[in-house]
Write a protein that holds these residues in place. Sequence first.
Motif, PDB file in Angstrom:
ATOM      1  N   ARG A 288       0.807  -1.208   0.000  1.00 31.89           N
ATOM      2  CA  ARG A 288       0.000   0.000   0.000  1.00 31.89           C
ATOM      3  C   ARG A 288       0.846   1.266   0.000  1.00 31.89           C
ATOM      4  NH1 ARG A 288      -1.831   1.736   4.721  1.00 31.89           N
ATOM      5  NH2 ARG A 288      -1.871  -0.403   5.538  1.00 31.89           N
ATOM      6  N   ASN A 289       1.969   1.248   0.708  1.00 36.87           N
ATOM      7  CA  ASN A 289       2.763   2.465   0.877  1.00 36.87           C
ATOM      8  C   ASN A 289       3.923   2.604  -0.107  1.00 36.87           C
ATOM      9  OD1 ASN A 289       1.853   3.979   3.509  1.00 36.87           O
ATOM     10  ND2 ASN A 289       1.764   1.798   4.022  1.00 36.87           N
ATOM     11  N   PHE A 290       4.385   1.493  -0.674  1.00 36.92           N
ATOM     12  CA  PHE A 290       5.550   1.543  -1.558  1.00 36.92           C
ATOM     13  C   PHE A 290       5.305   0.704  -2.822  1.00 36.92           C
ATOM     14  CE2 PHE A 290       6.837   1.844   2.891  1.00 36.92           C
ATOM     15  CZ  PHE A 290       7.521   3.055   2.909  1.00 36.92           C
ATOM     16  N   PRO A 291       4.211   0.992  -3.537  1.00 35.03           N
ATOM     17  CA  PRO A 291       3.843   0.143  -4.682  1.00 35.03           C
ATOM     18  C   PRO A 291       4.881   0.129  -5.790  1.00 35.03           C
ATOM     19  CG  PRO A 291       2.537   2.164  -4.652  1.00 35.03           C
ATOM     20  CD  PRO A 291       3.261   2.099  -3.349  1.00 35.03           C
ATOM     21  N   GLU A 292       5.550   1.242  -6.031  1.00 35.18           N
ATOM     22  CA  GLU A 292       6.526   1.290  -7.125  1.00 35.18           C
ATOM     23  C   GLU A 292       7.739   0.427  -6.821  1.00 35.18           C
ATOM     24  OE1 GLU A 292       6.281   2.605 -10.175  1.00 35.18           O
ATOM     25  OE2 GLU A 292       4.187   2.895  -9.562  1.00 35.18           O
ATOM     26  N   ALA A 293       8.207   0.454  -5.575  1.00 31.87           N
ATOM     27  CA  ALA A 293       9.358  -0.373  -5.197  1.00 31.87           C
ATOM     28  C   ALA A 293       9.023  -1.855  -5.289  1.00 31.87           C
ATOM     29  CB  ALA A 293       9.817  -0.022  -3.788  1.00 31.87           C
ATOM     30  N   VAL A 294       7.776  -2.204  -4.976  1.00 30.87           N
ATOM     31  CA  VAL A 294       7.342  -3.594  -5.113  1.00 30.87           C
ATOM     32  C   VAL A 294       7.242  -3.972  -6.581  1.00 30.87           C
ATOM     33  CG1 VAL A 294       5.479  -5.233  -4.653  1.00 30.87           C
ATOM     34  CG2 VAL A 294       6.116  -3.552  -2.898  1.00 30.87           C
ATOM     35  N   LYS A 295       6.661  -3.089  -7.378  1.00 33.80           N
ATOM     36  CA  LYS A 295       6.492  -3.344  -8.811  1.00 33.80           C
ATOM     37  C   LYS A 295       7.839  -3.546  -9.493  1.00 33.80           C
ATOM     38  CE  LYS A 295       4.348  -1.305 -12.939  1.00 33.80           C
ATOM     39  NZ  LYS A 295       3.586  -0.123 -13.456  1.00 33.80           N
ATOM     40  N   LYS A 296       8.831  -2.784  -9.096  1.00 33.96           N
ATOM     41  CA  LYS A 296      10.169  -2.888  -9.692  1.00 33.96           C
ATOM     42  C   LYS A 296      10.968  -4.081  -9.159  1.00 33.96           C
ATOM     43  CE  LYS A 296      12.537   0.965  -9.933  1.00 33.96           C
ATOM     44  NZ  LYS A 296      13.114   2.279  -9.524  1.00 33.96           N
ATOM     45  N   GLY A 297      10.477  -4.704  -8.107  1.00 33.74           N
ATOM     46  CA  GLY A 297      11.186  -5.834  -7.523  1.00 33.74           C
ATOM     47  C   GLY A 297      12.247  -5.439  -6.516  1.00 33.74           C
ATOM     48  N   VAL A 298      12.362  -4.138  -6.230  1.00 37.86           N
ATOM     49  CA  VAL A 298      13.314  -3.690  -5.209  1.00 37.86           C
ATOM     50  C   VAL A 298      12.913  -4.267  -3.847  1.00 37.86           C
ATOM     51  CG1 VAL A 298      14.287  -1.673  -4.038  1.00 37.86           C
ATOM     52  CG2 VAL A 298      13.792  -1.584  -6.484  1.00 37.86           C
ATOM     53  N   LEU A 299      11.607  -4.336  -3.641  1.00 35.04           N
ATOM     54  CA  LEU A 299      11.055  -4.983  -2.459  1.00 35.04           C
ATOM     55  C   LEU A 299      10.264  -6.196  -2.934  1.00 35.04           C
ATOM     56  CD1 LEU A 299       9.696  -1.803  -0.606  1.00 35.04           C
ATOM     57  CD2 LEU A 299      11.837  -3.014  -0.137  1.00 35.04           C
ATOM     58  N   PRO A 300      10.845  -7.398  -2.880  1.00 32.04           N
ATOM     59  CA  PRO A 300      10.129  -8.588  -3.359  1.00 32.04           C
ATOM     60  C   PRO A 300       8.772  -8.768  -2.677  1.00 32.04           C
ATOM     61  CG  PRO A 300      12.441  -9.089  -2.990  1.00 32.04           C
ATOM     62  CD  PRO A 300      12.224  -7.705  -2.466  1.00 32.04           C
ATOM     63  N   ASN A 301       8.738  -8.511  -1.360  1.00 32.83           N
ATOM     64  CA  ASN A 301       7.485  -8.483  -0.603  1.00 32.83           C
ATOM     65  C   ASN A 301       6.655  -9.749  -0.763  1.00 32.83           C
ATOM     66  OD1 ASN A 301       6.215  -6.798   1.303  1.00 32.83           O
ATOM     67  ND2 ASN A 301       4.610  -6.256  -0.152  1.00 32.83           N
ATOM     68  N   ASN A 302       7.323 -10.877  -0.806  1.00 33.51           N
ATOM     69  CA  ASN A 302       6.612 -12.143  -0.988  1.00 33.51           C
ATOM     70  C   ASN A 302       7.106 -13.230  -0.028  1.00 33.51           C
ATOM     71  OD1 ASN A 302       9.108 -12.616  -2.058  1.00 33.51           O
ATOM     72  ND2 ASN A 302       8.415 -13.119  -4.117  1.00 33.51           N
ATOM     73  N   GLY A 303       7.702 -12.793   1.089  1.00 36.49           N
ATOM     74  CA  GLY A 303       8.173 -13.757   2.072  1.00 36.49           C
ATOM     75  C   GLY A 303       7.069 -14.188   3.017  1.00 36.49           C
ATOM     76  N   THR A 304       7.458 -14.860   4.080  1.00 35.11           N
ATOM     77  CA  THR A 304       6.467 -15.387   5.012  1.00 35.11           C
ATOM     78  C   THR A 304       6.771 -14.945   6.439  1.00 35.11           C
ATOM     79  OG1 THR A 304       7.748 -17.429   5.305  1.00 35.11           O
ATOM     80  CG2 THR A 304       6.038 -17.427   3.601  1.00 35.11           C
TER      81      THR A 304
END
Length: 348
Positions: A288-304
């Motif tokens: 929600r707060n850093f969508p561009e960084a997630v979209k670019k893969g800088v923040l994978p954001n898919n851990g557990t």
Amino acid sequence: MTGELVLITGGTGLIGIKTLHTALKAGYSVRAAVRSQEKANAVLATPTVKALNPGDKLTFVIVPNILAENAYDEAVKGVKYILHIASPVIKGEGFTPDQYETHLIEPAIKGTTSILNAAYKTPGIKRLVITSSEVAIVPWADFIANEVDTVFDDTYEIPFPVGPYSHPFEAYSASKVRALVATKDFIKEKKPEWDVINIMPSFVIGDNEMITDPKLISDGTVSAAFAQVLGGDSGWGAVPSTSIHVADIARLHVDALDPKIEGNQSFLAVSEGERGTRWEEAIEIVNRNFPEAVKKGVLPNNGTASTKRTKIDSSRTEKVFGFKFQSYEEQVKSVVKQYLTLVGEPIA
């Protein structure tokens, strides 16, 4: 009160560096006990210290071995207050069972009694603030394993823990209980002219200016929130639902120097009330707060990550100190912003 000299031990750790910055901003003069000149230089290089340009309001004393006899005797001379933050922590590599007593428990007790004895021999000191932990008053089994309906608060006390210990974190918990007991026993026996406040954090999350390598951003308790953002697992298993922003812990330490806060008390620090932290919510917070960084893969954001319910009520602390603790969302955001800055990505 401000302008008086405060000794800070452990000033190069996650809590310590933020507390050092907070004390300087509040107008105190700070003497930081560090293990080496290299550590002192690292403190001086932090962006906040550079911006504050404290000059002679920030000085250092080298204490190469905090477990040596009379380690702090010189460091405490001339100070009015002591913020004792230095204590053994569990590093990523952990400890073996034969090291629990020597590497976790004995150093925690020795470090605490050393600073107490140094203060006792030194006239003019007004107050010590000691970094304790929620695990000093919450039973190990109920904290990490059992889901009980008990709501723990800072009036709770637990028996003196006796080994053997099944896990390094259990030994760490025992070290905090025993250091707290040692402090209370010291006050009861010696009746010093100063008093003590124990600050009891939960899992501390937030930015750490001592870290300049983004690969180290998830060190220590920060990994409970941030490892999943980097696509991994914290390694903690199901984490108790208790967290606190490092900035709030720093503020508590510095605000506790105010004589309006009655001494010889303990204060828990856990955000989000009884509901507590839901560690896995970091994924949604980052999306929600850093969508561009997630979209670019800088923040994978898919851990557990997973949460173990532990009910702790620290509302009395918020009432006494007069501020509300920051949310888990703010904790996560502070780490993400630092990480993005370190990797040269825009914060958006």
